[in-house]
Motif scaffolding. Structure first.
Motif, PDB file in Angstrom:
ATOM      1  N   LEU A  31       4.809 -38.844  47.464  1.00  0.00           N
ATOM      2  CA  LEU A  31       5.847 -39.238  46.515  1.00  0.00           C
ATOM      3  C   LEU A  31       5.270 -39.603  45.154  1.00  0.00           C
ATOM      4  O   LEU A  31       5.964 -39.533  44.149  1.00  0.00           O
ATOM      5  CB  LEU A  31       6.671 -40.408  47.078  1.00  0.00           C
ATOM      6  CG  LEU A  31       7.513 -40.074  48.304  1.00  0.00           C
ATOM      7  CD1 LEU A  31       8.188 -41.329  48.830  1.00  0.00           C
ATOM      8  CD2 LEU A  31       8.514 -38.981  48.012  1.00  0.00           C
ATOM      9  N   LYS A  32       4.008 -39.965  45.109  1.00  0.00           N
ATOM     10  CA  LYS A  32       3.357 -40.288  43.844  1.00  0.00           C
ATOM     11  C   LYS A  32       2.942 -39.028  43.086  1.00  0.00           C
ATOM     12  O   LYS A  32       2.752 -39.070  41.878  1.00  0.00           O
ATOM     13  CB  LYS A  32       2.122 -41.165  44.122  1.00  0.00           C
ATOM     14  CG  LYS A  32       1.435 -41.678  42.903  1.00  0.00           C
ATOM     15  CD  LYS A  32       2.305 -42.683  42.175  1.00  0.00           C
ATOM     16  CE  LYS A  32       1.531 -43.232  40.979  1.00  0.00           C
ATOM     17  NZ  LYS A  32       2.382 -43.773  39.981  1.00  0.00           N
ATOM     18  N   GLY A  33       2.850 -37.900  43.765  1.00  0.00           N
ATOM     19  CA  GLY A  33       2.374 -36.662  43.150  1.00  0.00           C
ATOM     20  C   GLY A  33       3.485 -35.703  42.789  1.00  0.00           C
ATOM     21  O   GLY A  33       4.658 -36.081  42.634  1.00  0.00           O
ATOM     22  N   PRO A  34       3.150 -34.410  42.673  1.00  0.00           N
ATOM     23  CA  PRO A  34       4.117 -33.380  42.270  1.00  0.00           C
ATOM     24  C   PRO A  34       5.342 -33.293  43.185  1.00  0.00           C
ATOM     25  O   PRO A  34       6.451 -33.045  42.718  1.00  0.00           O
ATOM     26  CB  PRO A  34       3.307 -32.080  42.327  1.00  0.00           C
ATOM     27  CG  PRO A  34       1.890 -32.503  42.201  1.00  0.00           C
ATOM     28  CD  PRO A  34       1.798 -33.870  42.829  1.00  0.00           C
ATOM     29  N   TYR A  35       5.164 -33.500  44.485  1.00  0.00           N
ATOM     30  CA  TYR A  35       6.303 -33.454  45.419  1.00  0.00           C
ATOM     31  C   TYR A  35       7.316 -34.532  45.061  1.00  0.00           C
ATOM     32  O   TYR A  35       8.522 -34.274  45.001  1.00  0.00           O
ATOM     33  CB  TYR A  35       5.806 -33.619  46.857  1.00  0.00           C
ATOM     34  CG  TYR A  35       6.910 -33.800  47.869  1.00  0.00           C
ATOM     35  CD1 TYR A  35       7.702 -32.725  48.255  1.00  0.00           C
ATOM     36  CD2 TYR A  35       7.168 -35.040  48.446  1.00  0.00           C
ATOM     37  CE1 TYR A  35       8.723 -32.881  49.185  1.00  0.00           C
ATOM     38  CE2 TYR A  35       8.180 -35.201  49.372  1.00  0.00           C
ATOM     39  CZ  TYR A  35       8.955 -34.127  49.745  1.00  0.00           C
ATOM     40  OH  TYR A  35       9.962 -34.290  50.656  1.00  0.00           O
ATOM     41  N   GLY A  36       6.846 -35.738  44.815  1.00  0.00           N
ATOM     42  CA  GLY A  36       7.739 -36.856  44.523  1.00  0.00           C
ATOM     43  C   GLY A  36       8.489 -36.718  43.217  1.00  0.00           C
ATOM     44  O   GLY A  36       9.603 -37.223  43.065  1.00  0.00           O
ATOM     45  N   SER A  37       7.899 -36.010  42.257  1.00  0.00           N
ATOM     46  CA  SER A  37       8.552 -35.843  40.959  1.00  0.00           C
ATOM     47  C   SER A  37       9.305 -34.520  40.840  1.00  0.00           C
ATOM     48  O   SER A  37       9.783 -34.185  39.757  1.00  0.00           O
ATOM     49  CB  SER A  37       7.510 -35.948  39.841  1.00  0.00           C
ATOM     50  OG  SER A  37       6.568 -34.906  39.941  1.00  0.00           O
ATOM     51  N   ASN A  38       9.404 -33.779  41.942  1.00  0.00           N
ATOM     52  CA  ASN A  38      10.083 -32.474  41.963  1.00  0.00           C
ATOM     53  C   ASN A  38       9.490 -31.518  40.926  1.00  0.00           C
ATOM     54  O   ASN A  38      10.199 -30.737  40.308  1.00  0.00           O
ATOM     55  CB  ASN A  38      11.587 -32.618  41.716  1.00  0.00           C
ATOM     56  CG  ASN A  38      12.317 -33.298  42.830  1.00  0.00           C
ATOM     57  OD1 ASN A  38      11.714 -33.847  43.751  1.00  0.00           O
ATOM     58  ND2 ASN A  38      13.618 -33.305  42.762  1.00  0.00           N
ATOM     59  N   GLN A  39       8.184 -31.585  40.760  1.00  0.00           N
ATOM     60  CA  GLN A  39       7.513 -30.861  39.684  1.00  0.00           C
ATOM     61  C   GLN A  39       7.814 -29.366  39.662  1.00  0.00           C
ATOM     62  O   GLN A  39       8.009 -28.785  38.609  1.00  0.00           O
ATOM     63  CB  GLN A  39       6.006 -31.072  39.779  1.00  0.00           C
ATOM     64  CG  GLN A  39       5.241 -30.459  38.637  1.00  0.00           C
ATOM     65  CD  GLN A  39       3.788 -30.853  38.664  1.00  0.00           C
ATOM     66  OE1 GLN A  39       3.433 -31.940  39.086  1.00  0.00           O
ATOM     67  NE2 GLN A  39       2.937 -29.957  38.230  1.00  0.00           N
TER      68      GLN A  39
END
Length: 184
Positions: A31-39
């Protein structure tokens, strides 16, 4: 989160549950990375409820969904169970709450409760079986449980040896513990 992951993958006498396996840590890191930000997802509108096959249609990121759903879950539990949070409930009560979320009996005001439950059913097993370098599958418990050899250079000699237990311990991307040089 640790109480939730332990209900989705409960411990048994032979294998630790989701909490000990590090599934909550895995999800937190994701959630802290690209997955969490819907990158890499299209996030512009319109945000109308689509079919199940269309996936979630929401302006919220995965991290926002988890944040709002966990707050709503504790709010529901506190109002229903005399001020207790989800983590303070008995395992039977926790299972009942999760079952009602799955069936749609419990709804959250700020986020889709069933969508949150679907995310849990995807993310918790990923944490249990992912490479330990990502925070889950502590001590490679998931891999040991299913007999997965891990990221080995070569195990072609074993590919056609069916119904025979692989004798070597699993190896992660970071290598085996005995391959890591001791720190002085």
């Amino acid at each position: 989160m640790e109480a939730i992951v332990d209900r989705i993958i409960p411990p048994d006498p032979e294998t630790p549950g989701g909490k000990v396996a590090g599934c909550a840590v895995f999800i937190d890191r994701q959630l802290k990375g690209p997955y969490g930000s819907n990158q890499n997802l299209y996030t512009l509108g319109p945000h109308t409820k689509g079919t199940k096959e269309q996936g979630p249609q929401s302006p919220l990121t995965h991290a926002d969904v988890y944040r709002k759903a966990l707050a709503a879950l504790d709010k529901h539990c506190k109002s229903t169970y005399g001020g207790k949070t989800f983590a303070e409930l008995s395992t039977t009560e926790q299972d009942d709450v999760l079952g009602k979320i799955e069936s749609g009996e419990i709804k959250f005001e700020t986020v889709d409760a069933q969508g949150f439950f679907s995310a849990l059913l995807k993310d918790v097993p990923e944490g249990f079986f992912s490479d330990p370098i990502h925070g889950g599958n502590s001590d490679m418990v998931g891999w040991k449980m299913i007999g997965f050899p891990g990221i080995r250079y070569d195990y072609r000699d074993w590919v056609n040896r069916h119904n025979e237990r692989y004798p070597h311990p699993p190896v992660s991307i970071a290598g085996r513990a005995d391959w890591t040089p001791a720190k002085s």
